[in-house]
Design a protein around this motif. Structure first.
Motif, PDB file in Angstrom:
ATOM      1  N   PRO A  68     -13.100   8.273 -12.490  1.00  0.00           N
ATOM      2  CA  PRO A  68     -12.941   8.199 -11.227  1.00  0.00           C
ATOM      3  C   PRO A  68     -13.215   7.209 -10.148  1.00  0.00           C
ATOM      4  CG  PRO A  68     -14.406   9.983 -11.668  1.00  0.00           C
ATOM      5  CD  PRO A  68     -14.192   9.289 -12.981  1.00  0.00           C
ATOM      6  N   LEU A  69     -14.475   6.661 -10.556  1.00  0.00           N
ATOM      7  CA  LEU A  69     -14.848   5.696  -9.777  1.00  0.00           C
ATOM      8  C   LEU A  69     -13.786   4.347  -9.948  1.00  0.00           C
ATOM      9  CD1 LEU A  69     -17.320   4.499  -7.796  1.00  0.00           C
ATOM     10  CD2 LEU A  69     -18.327   3.562 -10.061  1.00  0.00           C
ATOM     11  N   VAL A  70     -13.675   4.081 -11.067  1.00  0.00           N
ATOM     12  CA  VAL A  70     -12.582   2.756 -11.400  1.00  0.00           C
ATOM     13  C   VAL A  70     -11.011   3.222 -10.887  1.00  0.00           C
ATOM     14  CG1 VAL A  70     -11.382   1.563 -13.050  1.00  0.00           C
ATOM     15  CG2 VAL A  70     -13.935   2.036 -13.299  1.00  0.00           C
ATOM     16  N   SER A  71     -10.981   4.471 -11.081  1.00  0.00           N
ATOM     17  CA  SER A  71      -9.374   4.798 -10.294  1.00  0.00           C
ATOM     18  C   SER A  71      -9.389   4.794  -8.926  1.00  0.00           C
ATOM     19  CB  SER A  71      -9.309   6.325 -10.720  1.00  0.00           C
ATOM     20  OG  SER A  71      -9.250   6.429 -11.938  1.00  0.00           O
ATOM     21  N   ALA A  72     -10.759   5.040  -7.943  1.00  0.00           N
ATOM     22  CA  ALA A  72     -10.539   4.712  -6.775  1.00  0.00           C
ATOM     23  C   ALA A  72     -10.582   3.312  -6.189  1.00  0.00           C
ATOM     24  CB  ALA A  72     -12.215   5.351  -6.090  1.00  0.00           C
ATOM     25  N   ILE A  73     -11.247   2.602  -7.188  1.00  0.00           N
ATOM     26  CA  ILE A  73     -10.992   0.920  -6.914  1.00  0.00           C
ATOM     27  C   ILE A  73      -9.324   0.789  -7.126  1.00  0.00           C
ATOM     28  CG2 ILE A  73     -11.460  -1.254  -7.660  1.00  0.00           C
ATOM     29  CD1 ILE A  73     -14.296  -0.273  -8.377  1.00  0.00           C
ATOM     30  N   GLY A  74      -8.780   1.217  -8.136  1.00  0.00           N
ATOM     31  CA  GLY A  74      -7.467   0.878  -8.198  1.00  0.00           C
ATOM     32  C   GLY A  74      -6.501   1.440  -7.245  1.00  0.00           C
ATOM     33  N   VAL A  75      -6.971   2.573  -6.667  1.00  0.00           N
ATOM     34  CA  VAL A  75      -6.246   3.097  -5.496  1.00  0.00           C
ATOM     35  C   VAL A  75      -6.281   2.263  -4.193  1.00  0.00           C
ATOM     36  CG1 VAL A  75      -5.993   4.949  -3.865  1.00  0.00           C
ATOM     37  CG2 VAL A  75      -6.349   5.504  -6.201  1.00  0.00           C
ATOM     38  N   SER A  76      -7.698   1.705  -4.228  1.00  0.00           N
ATOM     39  CA  SER A  76      -7.897   0.953  -3.052  1.00  0.00           C
ATOM     40  C   SER A  76      -6.808  -0.441  -2.972  1.00  0.00           C
ATOM     41  CB  SER A  76      -9.187   0.241  -3.126  1.00  0.00           C
ATOM     42  OG  SER A  76      -9.552  -0.565  -2.139  1.00  0.00           O
ATOM     43  N   PHE A  77      -6.723  -1.040  -4.385  1.00  0.00           N
ATOM     44  CA  PHE A  77      -5.770  -2.224  -4.337  1.00  0.00           C
ATOM     45  C   PHE A  77      -4.468  -1.785  -4.133  1.00  0.00           C
ATOM     46  CE2 PHE A  77      -9.520  -4.116  -6.605  1.00  0.00           C
ATOM     47  CZ  PHE A  77      -9.511  -5.382  -5.788  1.00  0.00           C
ATOM     48  N   CYS A  78      -3.926  -0.694  -4.648  1.00  0.00           N
ATOM     49  CA  CYS A  78      -2.527  -0.246  -4.082  1.00  0.00           C
ATOM     50  C   CYS A  78      -2.311   0.128  -2.505  1.00  0.00           C
ATOM     51  CB  CYS A  78      -2.614   1.287  -4.940  1.00  0.00           C
ATOM     52  SG  CYS A  78      -2.384   1.199  -6.730  1.00  0.00           S
ATOM     53  N   PHE A  79      -3.345   0.561  -2.043  1.00  0.00           N
ATOM     54  CA  PHE A  79      -3.095   0.768  -0.644  1.00  0.00           C
ATOM     55  C   PHE A  79      -3.112  -0.881   0.107  1.00  0.00           C
ATOM     56  CE2 PHE A  79      -5.262   5.432  -0.068  1.00  0.00           C
ATOM     57  CZ  PHE A  79      -4.041   5.722  -0.742  1.00  0.00           C
ATOM     58  N   MET A  80      -3.885  -1.637  -0.153  1.00  0.00           N
ATOM     59  CA  MET A  80      -3.930  -3.103   0.065  1.00  0.00           C
ATOM     60  C   MET A  80      -2.757  -3.570   0.009  1.00  0.00           C
ATOM     61  SD  MET A  80      -7.859  -4.536  -0.787  1.00  0.00           S
ATOM     62  CE  MET A  80      -7.553  -6.040   0.128  1.00  0.00           C
ATOM     63  N   ASN A  81      -2.061  -3.517  -1.027  1.00  0.00           N
ATOM     64  CA  ASN A  81      -0.674  -4.043  -1.327  1.00  0.00           C
ATOM     65  C   ASN A  81       0.293  -3.259  -0.455  1.00  0.00           C
ATOM     66  OD1 ASN A  81      -0.488  -6.112  -3.518  1.00  0.00           O
ATOM     67  ND2 ASN A  81      -2.018  -4.847  -4.162  1.00  0.00           N
ATOM     68  N   ILE A  82       0.088  -2.020  -0.114  1.00  0.00           N
ATOM     69  CA  ILE A  82       1.357  -1.355   0.505  1.00  0.00           C
ATOM     70  C   ILE A  82       0.808  -1.969   2.020  1.00  0.00           C
ATOM     71  CG2 ILE A  82       1.483   1.143   1.612  1.00  0.00           C
ATOM     72  CD1 ILE A  82       0.811   2.120  -0.972  1.00  0.00           C
ATOM     73  N   GLY A  83      -0.352  -2.212   2.365  1.00  0.00           N
ATOM     74  CA  GLY A  83      -0.634  -2.516   3.878  1.00  0.00           C
ATOM     75  C   GLY A  83       0.167  -4.048   4.052  1.00  0.00           C
ATOM     76  N   LEU A  84       0.218  -4.824   3.024  1.00  0.00           N
ATOM     77  CA  LEU A  84       0.807  -6.050   2.965  1.00  0.00           C
ATOM     78  C   LEU A  84       2.223  -5.791   3.464  1.00  0.00           C
ATOM     79  CD1 LEU A  84      -0.980  -8.303   0.117  1.00  0.00           C
ATOM     80  CD2 LEU A  84      -0.584  -8.771   2.391  1.00  0.00           C
ATOM     81  N   PHE A  85       2.935  -5.227   2.591  1.00  0.00           N
ATOM     82  CA  PHE A  85       4.220  -4.881   2.874  1.00  0.00           C
ATOM     83  C   PHE A  85       4.631  -4.205   4.064  1.00  0.00           C
ATOM     84  CE2 PHE A  85       4.329  -4.953  -1.832  1.00  0.00           C
ATOM     85  CZ  PHE A  85       5.205  -5.903  -2.038  1.00  0.00           C
ATOM     86  N   TRP A  86       3.680  -3.536   4.442  1.00  0.00           N
ATOM     87  CA  TRP A  86       4.026  -2.694   5.749  1.00  0.00           C
ATOM     88  C   TRP A  86       3.894  -3.648   6.893  1.00  0.00           C
ATOM     89  CZ3 TRP A  86       1.687   2.934   6.135  1.00  0.00           C
ATOM     90  CH2 TRP A  86       2.302   3.558   7.244  1.00  0.00           C
ATOM     91  N   ASN A  87       2.786  -4.556   6.848  1.00  0.00           N
ATOM     92  CA  ASN A  87       2.587  -5.449   7.934  1.00  0.00           C
ATOM     93  C   ASN A  87       3.920  -6.352   8.104  1.00  0.00           C
ATOM     94  OD1 ASN A  87       1.444  -6.778   9.797  1.00  0.00           O
ATOM     95  ND2 ASN A  87       0.287  -8.571   8.532  1.00  0.00           N
ATOM     96  N   ALA A  88       4.636  -6.507   6.826  1.00  0.00           N
ATOM     97  CA  ALA A  88       5.842  -7.665   7.129  1.00  0.00           C
ATOM     98  C   ALA A  88       6.978  -6.836   7.480  1.00  0.00           C
ATOM     99  CB  ALA A  88       6.052  -8.242   5.775  1.00  0.00           C
ATOM    100  N   ALA A  89       6.948  -5.406   7.513  1.00  0.00           N
ATOM    101  CA  ALA A  89       8.231  -4.716   7.741  1.00  0.00           C
ATOM    102  C   ALA A  89       8.188  -4.294   9.239  1.00  0.00           C
ATOM    103  CB  ALA A  89       8.237  -3.272   6.949  1.00  0.00           C
ATOM    104  N   VAL A  90       7.008  -4.328   9.929  1.00  0.00           N
ATOM    105  CA  VAL A  90       7.118  -3.901  11.338  1.00  0.00           C
ATOM    106  C   VAL A  90       7.113  -5.356  11.917  1.00  0.00           C
ATOM    107  CG1 VAL A  90       5.674  -2.899  12.981  1.00  0.00           C
ATOM    108  CG2 VAL A  90       5.809  -2.107  10.876  1.00  0.00           C
ATOM    109  N   TYR A  91       8.140  -5.375  12.798  1.00  0.00           N
ATOM    110  CA  TYR A  91       8.557  -6.517  13.366  1.00  0.00           C
ATOM    111  C   TYR A  91       7.645  -6.658  14.745  1.00  0.00           C
ATOM    112  CZ  TYR A  91      12.547  -7.932  10.765  1.00  0.00           C
ATOM    113  OH  TYR A  91      13.325  -8.140   9.561  1.00  0.00           O
ATOM    114  N   GLU A  92       7.455  -7.967  15.050  1.00  0.00           N
ATOM    115  CA  GLU A  92       6.610  -8.120  16.321  1.00  0.00           C
ATOM    116  C   GLU A  92       7.503  -8.841  17.529  1.00  0.00           C
ATOM    117  OE1 GLU A  92       2.208  -9.316  16.240  1.00  0.00           O
ATOM    118  OE2 GLU A  92       2.979 -11.261  17.142  1.00  0.00           O
ATOM    119  N   ASP A  93       7.899  -8.126  18.451  1.00  0.00           N
ATOM    120  CA  ASP A  93       8.725  -8.787  19.508  1.00  0.00           C
ATOM    121  C   ASP A  93      10.118  -9.112  18.834  1.00  0.00           C
ATOM    122  OD1 ASP A  93       6.930  -8.098  21.762  1.00  0.00           O
ATOM    123  OD2 ASP A  93       6.098  -9.876  21.426  1.00  0.00           O
TER     124      ASP A  93
END
Length: 368
Positions: A126-151
């Motif tokens: 589960p420890l390694v799985s938590a690290i894997g989930v962390s990287f998945c969330f970071m990549n979701i954050g990357l896509f999310w940042n590009a999807a929300v327009y600024e002005d």
């Protein structure tokens, strides 16, 4: 005149002390934000002894959810200063409801899909799985940042993102500051030539000695302290809280006593995620910036706070967060910003050498 001079002298002499308390206030505020995140780490560890490395990135996704909500409400960085107070209050209320629900739901889903099947597996799985989930969330954050327009325009996915400033940064004590009045009176008694030669130091003393408590500071205090009091009350005095403490002490015995351990663990992830959501909204409104990496840095400090205070211990997480916040603030003010992280972790190492269970780890038997 003599009284004014004495007041001015006292104001100048106490300026350093006031700045010290100002830095302490800043450290306390940042420490409270760390504590909100650290509670998610310490609660999950207290129940299942899992270091949920994905919790910091869950906090990051919460900031992007808050940013999305503001975008849907037509509030951007350029228009944030023009909205009314009622609209700002409505936006904060919506974020404080939706973002914790989002983070809590996502946290429970991760527990059900990833961690629950690994309950009986070796702890490394589960420890390694938590690290894997962390990287998945970071990549979701990357896509999310590009999807929300600024002005109305897209931004690079990896860029740091400004968050609309809808909470005033004005000093609550500004109108009633006696220091400002003393400096103003003293300045009026000086000659024109003296004004020319001493105006800059006087103004500097006035600015440096003014103690500031902003509306943003008040917001952090108003959010974090009730949240921590509610959590403490919930764990100590409710039926679910007692079940959580029983599960933390002995899951097998708790199951034999009729406690649904899986439901208790899911509730723990639910509460931890909700606190992370509250922390993400508060952090974004206070710092006014976010990025896909914000969860890593703040999650690291929050995890350190949980370990410093005694991981698995709620008061310890709060104490650890405040200590780290103070060390960072005072270190930045009196030494150098680049050394603050080294000081934080040096203190952590020293404390763990002499108290391996953390500051409060051995004093409290309740682990949740």
């Amino acid at each position: 005149m003599i009284l004014d001079s004495m007041t001015l002298f006292a104001a100048s002499d106490s300026g350093g002390l006031q700045m010290f308390f100002q830095y302490c206030l800043g450290g306390l505020i940042i420490g409270m934000l760390y504590a909100l995140i650290a509670l998610g780490y310490t609660m999950v560890y207290g129940i299942v002894e899992l270091i949920n490395f994905a919790h910091g990135d869950l906090f990051m996704l919460g900031t992007f959810m808050a940013l999305t909500l503001l975008s849907l409400m037509g509030i951007s960085v350029s228009t944030a200063g023009e909205i009314s107070t009622s609209k700002a209050a409505l936006a904060i209320a919506v974020m404080m409801i939706v973002v914790p629900l989002f983070c809590a739901t996502l946290n429970v889903a991760v527990d059900k899909v990833v961690y629950r099947p690994l309950r009986s597996a070796p702890k490394l799985a589960p420890l390694v799985s938590a690290i894997g989930v962390s990287f998945c969330f970071m990549n979701i954050g990357l896509f999310w940042n590009a999807a929300v327009y600024e002005d109305g325009r897209a931004v690079p996915a990896a860029s740091q993102r400004a968050f609309p400033n809808i909470v005033s940064n004005e000093n609550i004590l500004e109108r009633s500051s006696p220091v400002e009045e003393a400096v103003t009176t003293a300045k009026s008694d000086k000659s024109d030539s003296a004004k020319d030669s001493k105006s800059k130091p006087t103004i500097k003393a006035k600015e440096e000695s003014k103690f500031r408590i902003t509306w943003k500071d008040a917001m952090v205090i108003a959010v974090t302290i009730p949240s921590m009091i509610f959590l403490t009350w919930f764990v100590k005095f409710t039926q679910t809280g007692k079940a959580m403490r029983a599960t933390a002490q002995n899951p097998t015995a708790a199951r034999l006593m009729g406690i649904n351990v899986d439901r208790v663990i899911a509730t723990t992830f639910l509460i931890g995620g909700a606190l992370g959501g509250v922390g993400s909204v508060t952090y974004a409104l206070y710092i006014n910036t976010t990025s896909y990496q914000v969860g890593f840095q703040n999650g690291l400090y929050a995890f350190t706070a949980a370990v410093l205070g005694g991981i698995g211990n709620i008061p310890g997480a709060v104490l650890g967060g405040i200590i780290i916040g103070l060390v960072r603030s005072l270190g930045s003010a009196y030494i150098d910003e680049k050394w603050t992280s080294a000081f934080v972790f040096a203190i952590l190492i020293l404390i763990l050498v002499f108290r391996p269970t953390g500051l409060l780890g051995s004093r409290t038997r309740e682990k949740v």
